[in-house]
Design an enzyme around this catalytic site. Structure first.
Site, PDB file in Angstrom:
ATOM      1  N   LYS A  85      -7.524  -1.080  87.977  1.00 43.95           N
ATOM      2  CA  LYS A  85      -7.750  -1.881  89.179  1.00 43.95           C
ATOM      3  C   LYS A  85      -6.706  -1.546  90.242  1.00 43.95           C
ATOM      4  O   LYS A  85      -5.501  -1.624  89.986  1.00 43.95           O
ATOM      5  CB  LYS A  85      -7.671  -3.373  88.856  1.00 43.95           C
ATOM      6  CG  LYS A  85      -7.877  -4.292  90.052  1.00 43.95           C
ATOM      7  CD  LYS A  85      -7.821  -5.751  89.627  1.00 43.95           C
ATOM      8  CE  LYS A  85      -8.096  -6.680  90.795  1.00 43.95           C
ATOM      9  NZ  LYS A  85      -6.976  -6.711  91.761  1.00 43.95           N
TER      10      LYS A  85
ATOM     11  N   THR B  84      -3.980  -3.301  86.023  1.00 44.42           N
ATOM     12  CA  THR B  84      -3.767  -3.321  87.466  1.00 44.42           C
ATOM     13  C   THR B  84      -2.697  -2.304  87.829  1.00 44.42           C
ATOM     14  O   THR B  84      -1.612  -2.296  87.240  1.00 44.42           O
ATOM     15  CB  THR B  84      -3.352  -4.719  87.942  1.00 44.42           C
ATOM     16  OG1 THR B  84      -4.485  -5.592  87.836  1.00 44.42           O
ATOM     17  CG2 THR B  84      -2.890  -4.696  89.390  1.00 44.42           C
TER      18      THR B  84
ATOM     19  N   GLN C 283      -7.650  -8.652  82.265  1.00 42.25           N
ATOM     20  CA  GLN C 283      -6.797  -7.890  83.182  1.00 42.25           C
ATOM     21  C   GLN C 283      -5.349  -8.005  82.742  1.00 42.25           C
ATOM     22  O   GLN C 283      -4.909  -9.057  82.263  1.00 42.25           O
ATOM     23  CB  GLN C 283      -6.961  -8.409  84.615  1.00 42.25           C
ATOM     24  CG  GLN C 283      -6.066  -7.747  85.644  1.00 42.25           C
ATOM     25  CD  GLN C 283      -4.714  -8.440  85.801  1.00 42.25           C
ATOM     26  OE1 GLN C 283      -4.539  -9.562  85.342  1.00 42.25           O
ATOM     27  NE2 GLN C 283      -3.769  -7.768  86.437  1.00 42.25           N
TER      28      GLN C 283
ATOM     29  N   GLY D  53     -13.406 -12.742  94.380  1.00 40.83           N
ATOM     30  CA  GLY D  53     -12.088 -13.317  94.166  1.00 40.83           C
ATOM     31  C   GLY D  53     -11.904 -14.633  94.883  1.00 40.83           C
ATOM     32  O   GLY D  53     -11.950 -15.700  94.279  1.00 40.83           O
TER      33      GLY D  53
ATOM     34  N   HIS E 178      -6.296  -5.433  96.291  1.00 40.40           N
ATOM     35  CA  HIS E 178      -5.726  -6.752  95.979  1.00 40.40           C
ATOM     36  C   HIS E 178      -6.086  -7.775  97.054  1.00 40.40           C
ATOM     37  O   HIS E 178      -5.318  -8.692  97.355  1.00 40.40           O
ATOM     38  CB  HIS E 178      -4.211  -6.649  95.836  1.00 40.40           C
ATOM     39  CG  HIS E 178      -3.667  -7.356  94.628  1.00 40.40           C
ATOM     40  ND1 HIS E 178      -3.437  -6.721  93.437  1.00 40.40           N
ATOM     41  CD2 HIS E 178      -3.318  -8.649  94.422  1.00 40.40           C
ATOM     42  CE1 HIS E 178      -2.958  -7.577  92.557  1.00 40.40           C
ATOM     43  NE2 HIS E 178      -2.882  -8.758  93.126  1.00 40.40           N
TER      44      HIS E 178
ATOM     45  N   SER F 194      -7.163 -12.889  84.751  1.00 42.60           N
ATOM     46  CA  SER F 194      -5.839 -12.369  85.075  1.00 42.60           C
ATOM     47  C   SER F 194      -4.853 -12.750  83.976  1.00 42.60           C
ATOM     48  O   SER F 194      -4.870 -13.872  83.458  1.00 42.60           O
ATOM     49  CB  SER F 194      -5.370 -12.943  86.412  1.00 42.60           C
ATOM     50  OG  SER F 194      -3.987 -12.694  86.614  1.00 42.60           O
TER      51      SER F 194
ATOM     52  N   TYR G 194      -1.220  -7.290  83.792  1.00 46.54           N
ATOM     53  CA  TYR G 194      -0.007  -6.873  84.489  1.00 46.54           C
ATOM     54  C   TYR G 194       1.004  -6.506  83.405  1.00 46.54           C
ATOM     55  O   TYR G 194       1.268  -7.313  82.505  1.00 46.54           O
ATOM     56  CB  TYR G 194       0.575  -8.002  85.340  1.00 46.54           C
ATOM     57  CG  TYR G 194      -0.226  -8.357  86.563  1.00 46.54           C
ATOM     58  CD1 TYR G 194      -0.234  -7.503  87.674  1.00 46.54           C
ATOM     59  CD2 TYR G 194      -0.936  -9.544  86.631  1.00 46.54           C
ATOM     60  CE1 TYR G 194      -0.946  -7.833  88.811  1.00 46.54           C
ATOM     61  CE2 TYR G 194      -1.652  -9.885  87.770  1.00 46.54           C
ATOM     62  CZ  TYR G 194      -1.660  -9.023  88.854  1.00 46.54           C
ATOM     63  OH  TYR G 194      -2.371  -9.355  89.977  1.00 46.54           O
TER      64      TYR G 194
END
Length: 367
Positions: free
Chosen positions: A222, A169, A141, A300, A246, A120, A143
């Site tokens: 995602k 994402t 990943q 996760g 999520h 992340s 954001y």
């Protein structure tokens, strides 16, 4: 490998943990209440979280018998390399809440075991993780917290760190209300990743096209939860559809990912590969997703339980136990390779447990 040998090997490994229940139970013992509640909770009524488990539990197996399963192979090949299991450690952050090493600890376990890890962007820096596990299958990943320059800079770092995939994402335009965190007045350091949220809220297909037109690296999206968006994604050349809600921590009253998975796979029709996460806790859960047609399954919360329970060693042990469960279920289904799994081994069923974040672990004592 021999089915019998694999079962014996996993059972005899030196460890304090002999079942996944024990790993989850240890995490509950060591984590502060607010961390535990945040980890196991979801958005608002937690309906989506529960539906993730409900969708998995609403599928029964149809085993075949009198098939030679003396040798069972759980390995798959993706990104030009052989993976020990068709699973990856899904992007979760900040992992430093559960172990000071954060993402570096987790990726070290992934490298040692032989599976993939997706980091992340709200977690340990890419460069730190690459240094900790240079030969691991590492995925990045993102954001989006800035303009196009921000996107280019992050993907450039991912390329410099030899990441095998970039994952955007797309289900987090805003941060959902997570009532357990609110009740506990709990704010984690990870909330810093929500700075610049306006850029994530403004994200659209233009950025997907920008990435595909500019970079020669596989791209995943995602948070795909519908046939309509899956079709648009493959029309944009997206390489991996990542079916996810999520973990039930964003939109409440959504569908379970295993409920949406079959129709999305059918709509993609082989034009992209498919990842999925959302409530996968046991080896049998993973096999159900693979039989439907998923290529990789993300873990996760399971990696967080293990990380809290004992760091890198506990993550490795969690994967060993998951492998053992998968191997036994494969043999009992009458299947010797992952490629043999298909929907003929599945059947709709009425769940027998009340769904929840921990419903896969009836022996865990939360008293």
């Amino acid at each position: 490998m021999s089915a019998g040998d694999e079962v014996v090997g996993a059972a005899s490994a030196s460890s304090e943990f002999e079942s996944l229940h024990e790993i989850v139970g240890k995490a509950h013992q060591v984590l502060l209440k607010e961390k535990w509640d945040s980890l196991t909770g979801g958005a608002e009524t937690e309906t989506t979280l529960k539906r993730n488990r409900l969708a998995i539990d609403s599928i029964a197996f149809k085993p075949r018998v009198l098939r030679n399963v003396g040798t069972v192979d759980l390995s798959v090949e993706h990104f030009g390399r052989k993976l020990r299991l068709p699973v990856f450690l899904a992007p979760t952050g900040p992992l430093s809440l559960f172990d000071s090493g954060g993402g570096a600890t987790v990726v070290s376990a992934a490298q040692a075991f032989g599976i993939g890890h997706m980091l992340s962007s709200g977690c340990t820096p890419l460069e730190t993780v690459a240094k900790a596990a240079p030969s691991a299958l590492r995925m990045a990943q993102l954001y989006v917290r800035g303009d196009d320059v921000f996107v280019h800079e992050y993907i450039g770092r991912a390329l410099a760190c030899d990441c095998a995939l970039v994952c955007l994402t797309v289900d987090s335009a805003v941060l959902a209300r997570r009532d357990r965190d609110i009740a506990n007045r709990y704010r984690t350091a990870g909330l810093g990743k929500w700075q610049g949220q306006a850029y994530q809220a403004g994200l659209d297909w233009r950025t997907v096209k920008l990435i595909k037109d500019t970079y020669d690296i596989p791209l995943a999206l995602k948070g795909i939860a519908t046939v309509e968006d899956a079709r648009i994604a493959v029309d944009h050349g997206v390489d991996w559809i990542y079916v996810s809600n999520h973990g039930g921590r964003q939109l409440d009253h959504g569908r379970g990912t295993m409920d949406a998975l079959p129709e999305i796979i059918d709509a993609v029709a082989g034009r992209a590969k498919v990842m999925v996460d959302g409530g996968f806790c046991r080896g049998s859960d993973i096999l159900k997703a693979l039989a439907i047609g998923a290529n990789l399954v993300g873990l996760g919360r399971m990696q967080c339980y293990a990380l809290a329970a004992g760091g890198e060693a506990a993550i490795t042990r969690m994967l060993e136990l998951m492998e053992d469960e998968m191997l036994r279920s494969m043999a009992l289904l009458g299947v010797s390779t992952i490629g043999e799994l298909d929907r003929s081994y599945l059947h709709p069923a009425v769940p027998v447990t009340i769904p929840g974040a921990l419903s896969a672990f009836p022996l865990v004592d939360l008293s």
